[in-house]
Design a protein around this motif. Structure first.
Motif, mmCIF file in Angstrom:
data_model
loop_
_atom_site.group_PDB
_atom_site.id
_atom_site.type_symbol
_atom_site.label_atom_id
_atom_site.label_comp_id
_atom_site.label_asym_id
_atom_site.label_seq_id
_atom_site.Cartn_x
_atom_site.Cartn_y
_atom_site.Cartn_z
ATOM 1 N N ARG A 85 3.233 3.306 8.781
ATOM 2 C CA ARG A 85 2.876 3.813 10.105
ATOM 3 C C ARG A 85 2.949 2.648 11.097
ATOM 4 N N ILE A 86 4.108 2.464 11.659
ATOM 5 C CA ILE A 86 4.366 1.339 12.555
ATOM 6 C C ILE A 86 4.615 1.861 13.963
ATOM 7 N N PHE A 87 3.899 1.295 14.923
ATOM 8 C CA PHE A 87 3.992 1.756 16.303
ATOM 9 C C PHE A 87 4.058 0.552 17.239
ATOM 10 N N SER A 88 4.908 0.656 18.243
ATOM 11 C CA SER A 88 5.010 -0.376 19.262
ATOM 12 C C SER A 88 4.682 0.241 20.612
ATOM 13 N N ARG A 89 3.856 -0.458 21.388
ATOM 14 C CA ARG A 89 3.460 0.003 22.723
ATOM 15 C C ARG A 89 3.825 -1.099 23.723
ATOM 16 N N PRO A 90 5.080 -1.105 24.173
ATOM 17 C CA PRO A 90 5.543 -2.200 25.041
ATOM 18 C C PRO A 90 4.731 -2.357 26.319
ATOM 19 N N GLU A 91 4.251 -1.243 26.888
ATOM 20 C CA GLU A 91 3.506 -1.345 28.155
ATOM 21 C C GLU A 91 2.224 -2.155 27.982
ATOM 22 N N GLN A 92 1.609 -2.029 26.778
ATOM 23 C CA GLN A 92 0.380 -2.787 26.506
ATOM 24 C C GLN A 92 0.641 -4.006 25.618
#
Length: 468
Positions: free
Chosen positions: A330-337
């Motif tokens: 379960r890998i997630f990237s949140r560029p805005e944060q």
């Protein structure tokens, strides 16, 4: 002098890594090598305080990973990097190979598909063997064996020295390792303001590698978690060194939809491991061992390798894997944060850790921050703990043998205590030296260890009497 938590710097870090398990340590190394200023935030008193300390120590090939999955990609990448750097870091590789064993006709019917999947995954070193052919490679296997798939690239490593080496390289490059620093809260306002139990930390970006607490950490960072950790307990039995000669290879079962099943395998330390079980539970911190389950593991081990029947037990333990509601990472990237979550990393985490670190670096590049300036890899060579290479007790001037069961020298213990990443507790000392891990489980050496570590561990081995 008591080893205390390094105080947080008032300066701004490039990346804060939450969790010092094998994944967090690998990520710290990768970012530090790329030139980033790194802080590792760990709520325990040492690295590997959570799920990473209890595993089967297999360096996987990825032959049984889901085809086309990110897990497969990262296991292969992590394995390749481990093999490329292990000599430089002094890390062992016990080349055992593995047999996926079918014990009945129904399981045997699945072997062709397992072999085909392995080849589709790019693993060519696979052979379908009859029961007799498999026993020729490992004579101790039960005569009940029907057939097997040989996976010659599956091997055994030291599961504790590898992440320690990763973190030690990061620290050598200026990374800060915060112990006993539980993340309490995080806010992103152009930069991350992280509140921990050890003080405040400022960072441009964060990587959540918190394992069993990955979803909770996401919530504390202000995100709605996109996965839920469902702890899966695995109980293990460690057999005496006399069992080692009967188990020269990793013996894997035909997996089910739920678990890879009970493994019988040698360890780098000269023992034999049987386990793990796969038991769902709610508790994220306590992993109990049950006599009935351990007896069942011993019975299963003797069914697979009859010579193991009645073999003395050196230790029993249980660990928790950070499973989620899906089998996938379960890998997630949140560029805005500027935040990355590496969650749901289950049984292949040891093999995939370096690959996960590479992947986190790629995701971080999408944050549009100023580029780092890569630096030279520092020379960090850990003392060898594996039985396949020369150990310190075999060299002159080691001082004394402190732990006679595991042949641990005073020089090894003193070196661990004086290292750049010294142990924070007794478990950390054991994982760095093997002291107290043998037949007597520290009964004879604990007094000497308490004397040597007095004032140097967060939880002392012996409580000193108050002086009048």
């Amino acid at each position: 002098m008591l080893h205390t938590t390094t105080p947080p710097s008032p300066d701004l870090f490039d990346v804060a890594i939450i969790g010092a398990g094998v994944v967090g340590c690998a990520v710290a190394r990768r970012f530090a090598l790329e030139g980033a200023r790194v802080v590792v935030i760990e709520k325990g008193s040492d690295l590997l305080s959570g799920a990473s300390k209890a595993n089967s120590a297999i360096l996987h090939t990825g032959f049984d990973a889901p085809p086309g999955s990110l897990e497969l990609e990262l296991v292969k990448a992590g394995r390749a990097e481990y093999l490329a750097i292990r000599h430089r870091l002094g890390l062992p590789l016990v080349e055992t190979g593995a047999l996926v064993c079918a014990w009945n006709a129904l399981e045997a019917d699945k072997l062709e598909a397992i072999a085909a999947q392995g080849r589709d995954n790019g693993i060519d070193e696979l052979r379908l063997l009859s029961g007799a052919e498999a026993r020729a490679t490992m004579p101790g296997l039960s005569g009940r064996l029907v057939a097997a798939v040989e996976v010659s690239g599956e091997h055994i490593i030291d599961p504790w020295s590898a992440p320690l080496a990763y973190l030690a390289q990061a620290v050598a490059l200026g990374a800060v390792f915060l112990r006993e620093a539980e993340l309490i809260d995080g806010r992103f306002e152009g930069e991350w303001q992280l509140a921990t139990s050890a003080g405040k930390v400022r960072a441009s970006s964060v990587v959540n590698a918190a394992g069993l607490f990955g979803d909770i950490v996401d919530r504390r960072l202000g995100f709605t978690p996109e996965f839920t950790i469902r702890p899966r307990k695995g109980q293990f039995v460690v057999l005496d060194k006399a069992a080692f000669r009967h188990v020269p290879r990793i013996v894997l079962p035909v997996p089910t939809e739920i678990t890879k099943g009970v493994v019988v395998c040698p360890t780098a330390f000269g023992n034999v491991l049987i386990g793990p079980t796969a038991e769902e539970q709610d508790d994220r911190e306590r992993a109990t061992v049950e006599t009935e389950t351990l007896q069942a593991l011993l019975a299963r081990g003797a069914e697979i390798v009859p010579a193991l029947a009645g073999m003395p037990v050196t230790a029993v333990y249980a660990g928790l894997r950070p499973a989620s509601e899906q089998k996938a990472y379960r890998i997630f990237s949140r560029p805005e944060q500027r935040a990355i979550t590496l969650g749901g990393i289950r049984s292949t985490g040891l093999s995939a850790a370096l690959g996960l670190a590479q992947y986190a670096m790629k995701l971080h590049a999408g944050f549009k921050l100023p580029a780092f300036a890569p630096v030279a890899e520092p020379d960090i060579a850990l003392p060898n703990l594996a039985e396949t290479r020369e150990r310190d007790w075999q060299r002159p001037d080691h001082g004394e043998i402190v732990c006679h069961c595991e042949l641990v020298t005073r020089r090894e213990i003193e070196a661990a205590l004086a290292s750049s990443v010294p142990p924070g507790d007794y478990g950390g000392l054991r994982r760095r030296t093997r002291a107290g891990m043998g037949r007597c489980q520290g009964f004879y050496c604990n007094a000497r260890l308490a004397e040597m570590t007095r004032g140097r561990l967060s939880t002392p081995l012996a409580v000193e009497e108050e002086k009048a």
